[in-house]
Each structure stands twice: as C-alpha cells, then as structure tokens.
Design a protein around this motif. Structure first.
Motif, PDB file in Angstrom:
ATOM      1  N   GLY A  46       0.699  -2.142  12.573  1.00  0.00           N
ATOM      2  CA  GLY A  46      -0.419  -2.039  11.631  1.00  0.00           C
ATOM      3  C   GLY A  46      -0.155  -2.806  10.354  1.00  0.00           C
ATOM      4  N   ASN A  47       1.043  -2.687   9.850  1.00  0.00           N
ATOM      5  CA  ASN A  47       1.378  -3.409   8.622  1.00  0.00           C
ATOM      6  C   ASN A  47       1.426  -4.914   8.866  1.00  0.00           C
ATOM      7  N   LEU A  48       1.889  -5.313  10.050  1.00  0.00           N
ATOM      8  CA  LEU A  48       1.891  -6.742  10.391  1.00  0.00           C
ATOM      9  C   LEU A  48       0.462  -7.284  10.437  1.00  0.00           C
ATOM     10  N   VAL A  49      -0.441  -6.507  11.021  1.00  0.00           N
ATOM     11  CA  VAL A  49      -1.854  -6.924  11.063  1.00  0.00           C
ATOM     12  C   VAL A  49      -2.403  -7.047   9.644  1.00  0.00           C
ATOM     13  N   PHE A  50      -2.126  -6.054   8.793  1.00  0.00           N
ATOM     14  CA  PHE A  50      -2.587  -6.134   7.407  1.00  0.00           C
ATOM     15  C   PHE A  50      -1.988  -7.340   6.692  1.00  0.00           C
ATOM     16  N   SER A  85      -1.988  -7.137   2.679  1.00  0.00           N
ATOM     17  CA  SER A  85      -0.734  -6.494   2.343  1.00  0.00           C
ATOM     18  C   SER A  85       0.140  -7.478   1.574  1.00  0.00           C
ATOM     19  N   HIS A  86       1.132  -6.948   0.948  1.00  0.00           N
ATOM     20  CA  HIS A  86       2.088  -7.757   0.193  1.00  0.00           C
ATOM     21  C   HIS A  86       3.405  -7.766   0.963  1.00  0.00           C
ATOM     22  N   PRO A  87       4.153  -8.851   0.910  1.00  0.00           N
ATOM     23  CA  PRO A  87       5.444  -8.878   1.630  1.00  0.00           C
ATOM     24  C   PRO A  87       6.391  -7.740   1.237  1.00  0.00           C
ATOM     25  N   LEU A 143       7.756  -0.843   4.572  1.00  0.00           N
ATOM     26  CA  LEU A 143       7.357  -0.177   5.807  1.00  0.00           C
ATOM     27  C   LEU A 143       8.240  -0.599   6.978  1.00  0.00           C
ATOM     28  N   LEU A 144       8.818  -1.785   6.895  1.00  0.00           N
ATOM     29  CA  LEU A 144       9.779  -2.205   7.916  1.00  0.00           C
ATOM     30  C   LEU A 144      11.019  -1.312   7.857  1.00  0.00           C
TER      31      LEU A 144
END
Length: 159
Positions: free
Chosen positions: A106-110, A116-118, A124-125
């Motif tokens: 989900g965070n990768l999609v965002f 999203s910000h790196p 989240l990673l």
C-alpha cells in the motif's frame, strides 16, 4: 510465575495493546491527518485514502490480539502445548505477514502515485520489517508448540 499469573499478565498486555491501538487509529492518525491538511491544504485529497489505508492495517492487528487472548485462556488452564495453540500461533504468523505485506504494498502504491514521501515509505518499511520478524517468531513458536503437543500426546498414550 504460575499459569494463572502469567495468563493475567498476558491478558493485561493484550488489553493495553488494544487500547493503544484504539488511541492510535481512532485519535492520533485522524488528528495528525487533519493538522497536516490544515498546514498543507494541497494534501486534502490524500487524507481519506491514507486514513482508510491505515484503518485497514488495524484489522489484522486486532485479529492477532483476539487469537492472543484465546491463547491466554489455554495458558490459564495449563494447556499450553496443544495442536489448537499451534494453529492459533500459525494464524498469528500469517496475520502478521499479511499486515506487513499490506503496509509495504500500500505504501509503495502511494509512493508511486506521489501520495507519499520517501521518509514515510522508509518508516513503514521498518514497521513492515518488524512485522515480518514477528511473523517468523510466531511461525517458529507454532512449530515448537506443535512438536511439544505431539510429544505430550505420545506421553499421555504411553502412561
């Protein structure tokens, strides 16, 4: 520490974790999102997708707590090493892995949608990595509890 004391202590931890989760998901995330939108109105379109995404991550967490609560009942009855507890630990392992994958994907999609910000992705990673470690530990415990249950069943049959 006897079985009842251990079960009470574990149930207390589960209640505290559930309350912390309710505080985090119900108050902290929405208020941080609202303050972010107030400071950066151009991010208003990101509020609901992110909030729904984060709320979705709560479902596996609370299912893990529910399975943990059921495990404490077995501990209280001094039935720690049973096949059922091995299955519960296996379910906890799967739920932790699913939640970690959900957070990562989900965070990768965002991130790919520029929502999203790196640094958020990196945080989240890290959380996903911790979830995978929990999944591995629960899978190992599931295997060990299953083996112990088999040994206990064999011992019960030979006596």
């Amino acid at each position: 520490m006897n079985q009842k004391t251990l079960a009470n202590w574990l149930q207390s931890l589960i209640v505290v974790a559930a309350l912390c989760g309710a505080l985090l998901y119900g108050i902290v995330f929405p208020s941080v999102g609202e303050r972010t939108v107030e400071k950066f109105p151009e991010l208003a379109g990101w509020f609901w997708p992110w909030l729904l995404f984060l709320w979705g991550s709560a479902i596996p967490c609370y299912l893990v707590l529910w399975h943990g609560w059921r495990l404490t009942g077995s501990v209280r009855r001094d039935e720690s090493f049973t096949r059922e507890n091995a299955r519960r630990l296996g379910k906890i392992s799967i739920l932790a892995a699913v939640d970690s994958g959900y957070l990562f994907l989900g965070n990768l999609v965002f991130l790919l949608l520029s929502m999203s910000h790196p640094s958020v992705f990196a945080a989240l990673l890290l959380i996903s990595f911790i979830g995978i470690a929990i999944a591995a530990a629960a899978a190992l415990l599931s295997h060990l509890v299953y083996k112990a249950a088999l040994m206990r069943e064999d011992a019960d049959l030979t006596i």
